[in-house]
Write an enzyme that holds these catalytic residues in place. Sequence first.
Site, PDB file in Angstrom:
ATOM      1  N   HIS A  67      23.253  16.705 -21.508  1.00 40.11           N
ATOM      2  CA  HIS A  67      22.615  15.630 -20.736  1.00 40.11           C
ATOM      3  C   HIS A  67      23.538  15.194 -19.597  1.00 40.11           C
ATOM      4  CE1 HIS A  67      19.321  12.911 -20.278  1.00 40.11           C
ATOM      5  NE2 HIS A  67      19.996  11.800 -20.567  1.00 40.11           N
TER       6      HIS A  67
ATOM      7  N   HIS B  46      26.012  11.309 -16.691  1.00 38.62           N
ATOM      8  CA  HIS B  46      24.659  10.766 -16.588  1.00 38.62           C
ATOM      9  C   HIS B  46      24.302  10.438 -15.137  1.00 38.62           C
ATOM     10  CE1 HIS B  46      21.040   8.388 -17.603  1.00 38.62           C
ATOM     11  NE2 HIS B  46      21.068   9.077 -18.749  1.00 38.62           N
TER      12      HIS B  46
ATOM     13  N   ASP C 111      18.136  10.682 -26.399  1.00 38.82           N
ATOM     14  CA  ASP C 111      18.932  10.783 -25.178  1.00 38.82           C
ATOM     15  C   ASP C 111      20.087   9.787 -25.159  1.00 38.82           C
ATOM     16  OD1 ASP C 111      17.262  12.733 -24.284  1.00 38.82           O
ATOM     17  OD2 ASP C 111      16.599  11.677 -22.473  1.00 38.82           O
ATOM     18  N   ASP C 112      21.113  10.143 -24.358  1.00 44.27           N
ATOM     19  CA  ASP C 112      22.206   9.255 -23.908  1.00 44.27           C
ATOM     20  C   ASP C 112      23.325   9.042 -24.914  1.00 44.27           C
ATOM     21  OD1 ASP C 112      20.645   9.013 -21.677  1.00 44.27           O
ATOM     22  OD2 ASP C 112      19.931   6.991 -22.134  1.00 44.27           O
TER      23      ASP C 112
ATOM     24  N   HIS D 251      15.834   6.902 -27.747  1.00 50.97           N
ATOM     25  CA  HIS D 251      17.215   6.756 -27.263  1.00 50.97           C
ATOM     26  C   HIS D 251      18.104   6.264 -28.402  1.00 50.97           C
ATOM     27  CE1 HIS D 251      14.902   6.586 -23.500  1.00 50.97           C
ATOM     28  NE2 HIS D 251      15.996   7.048 -22.916  1.00 50.97           N
TER      29      HIS D 251
END
Length: 745
Positions: free
Chosen positions: A161, A165, A110-111, A262
């Site tokens: 995603h 965010h 993620d991210d 991550h």
Amino acid sequence: MTTPTTPPAGPPARGRRRAPSRMERAAGRAAALQRPRVLLALLLLLALTCVMLLDGYLRAEVGGDQRVRTGASASDVPEDVLDGGPILSFPGGQATTVSVPDKTIVLTFDDGPDPTWTPQVLDILEKYDVPGTFFLVGSMVSRHPGIVRDMVEQGNEVGVHTFTHVDLSYQSQARVTREIEQTQLALAGAAGITTTLFRAPYSSQTDAIDDYSWPVYESLGQDGYTSVFIDTDSDDWKRPGVSKIVEWATPEDGEGASVLFHDAGGERSQTIEALPKYIEKMKAKGYTFTTVSGATAEQRPASGAPDSTGSGDGLQAAHHEATGATLYEGKALIAAVAVAEWTVPALSAGLVIVGVAVMGRFALMLVLARRHHRRRNGRRFGWGPPVTGPVSVIVPAYNEKECIEATLRSLARSTHPIEIIVVDDGSTDGTADIAESLGLPGVRVVRQANAGKPAALNNGVRHARYDIVVMMDGDTVFEPDTVRHLVQPFADPSVGAVAGNAKVGNRRTLIGAWQHIEYVMGFNLDRRMYDLLRCMPTIPGAIGAFRREAVLQAGGMSDDTLAEDTDITIALHRAGWRVVYEEHARAWTEAPGSLGQLWSQRYRWSYGTMQALWKHRRSLTDKGPSGRFGRVGMPLVVLFQVVTPLFAPLIDVFTLYSMLFVDFRAALLAWLAVLGVQLVCAAYAFRLDREKYRYLLMMPLQQLAYRQMMYLVLIHSCVTALTGGRLRWQKLKRTGEVGTGAGAG
């Protein structure tokens, strides 16, 4: 006495419309040329503002929302979803969950992408021949498109995603749609694909879905998106240590799992160290690695559903090729972000340099102005033997009927012997007749066809009888002792010209008061500094004195630029003459009374200064005393009258941006600190000129309105300089207010 150099034009025939004069025709052409340049200047500032807003949006400073919902009810969420697998889709409008097959790991990240950590993750995955599924933040994709391109080409799968965010459960439907669509455009521009995979920020397992987020998943599911959750969380963002990350990411009893790591969002060195150990451990346990699409295909082997992607690779089945408008809009987004990514840091660095330079300039002005005042007002200071001989005062005039009487009567009260030469530059309002009708002693009126201010001044020099000539504007009023003070520096044979102290007479209006502050602080404080540095850039057209010999040696007043006063001043420097400032020689001038007139005047000054600097650019290589202006004055003028003001609007834009989107209190304190420094400088300048401090109360408002206009004028001038263009001597509307004594108070 009248000395016509060309016959005056007769009155127009009755009933016949007067043909426009040469001046009027030139002004009309100039006005037509300036409109698109003003628009271009405004568009340039707007473009820079948009770039800043885009950069702020990418960094979640503009439109950012840090709220995260917790503890909400899940009464509206179906039980089979809460208890189901981590892959949620809505085939036929029905919520369906899929679990990862046993002994299978869907490795999700993620991210990202992050320029530091994501490439290291990709290298590890490639080394172990393991695919990953990356849920990417759109703003990061647009900033690092090359990483995403490599990621897809390596065989990894990507998902949305959101763009910034944010927790979508707090957002409107329009914001949700925008977050998804902008991320898809970023993927299209970066890797030429779109995706049907989605993971919400701050999501975890399906049992964490609540009544606020469920409608978001339903809506996206109706649009064909598959929402991906997790079974196992490595909690690597907590940085608990490599062994803990590996332990927490390991599913129990051979179960399959969607595992979360991550690759961005913070310091990820522990993740990079743990990932190889985790892959080796899971492979040793007999696990295989796949993507979300790969896991879904394994669980539905007999569904017979056709491949809807055209990707041809089961591990990237969620990818669709971007085509048409989506592809080109995506590429445009990537290009715009690249511009913002380069522009904003460059501007920030430039603004830091400019800020340091401005503070340094304030300090230098205060130190040198104080030294100048103490030196020139010391008991032992003197220029030499008193200058008592008569001088010639040249008054160029074009349609000055409102002011010419007050101007000439003020000169008639001079305590120094003078002759007065009024050069009427083709006036159509009877200016010359008014000057003659006054019957003042020592006044000569020279008439000429309209040719502009430089030509009028040169004509006056030719008619001057004395070696020292004083030049002034037709709307300016001298005090009785002005000429006497102005000519005393000529006792020094090295002095070729003297700049006087121009004052705003009509300062009772708001615009007049703002200009009064500018004249006292900006112009006169600057001149004290430049005088000590021996590189005075401009003798004001309202009040200046010259050796006739020096003017002729420099070639007279030139019409090559719009700023003939700056042009002749630099020319005198280059000819080896010294130019000084005499603070006690005061002249009261009528400043523009409207914003339109002010814009016109300052545009001419600004553009003319640029022309003069360019004309004398070779002064940079001049040797000896004549090259001092090129070595000292030219860089200072370019830095503080062109470069610094060009950056000043950006400082204001950055300040406003910081107040709105970053830290209002800190930005406000910074602005007040700069204002405080300017107030200190202005107060000292007012003290030196013995002006009343009450006008400084208008300075904060001046910084908010007047200053911005001056910056736009400079931008306008720069655009004109880059695109080409010329203007003639412009005539401002006069009221004669200064002459009536109504101005200064």
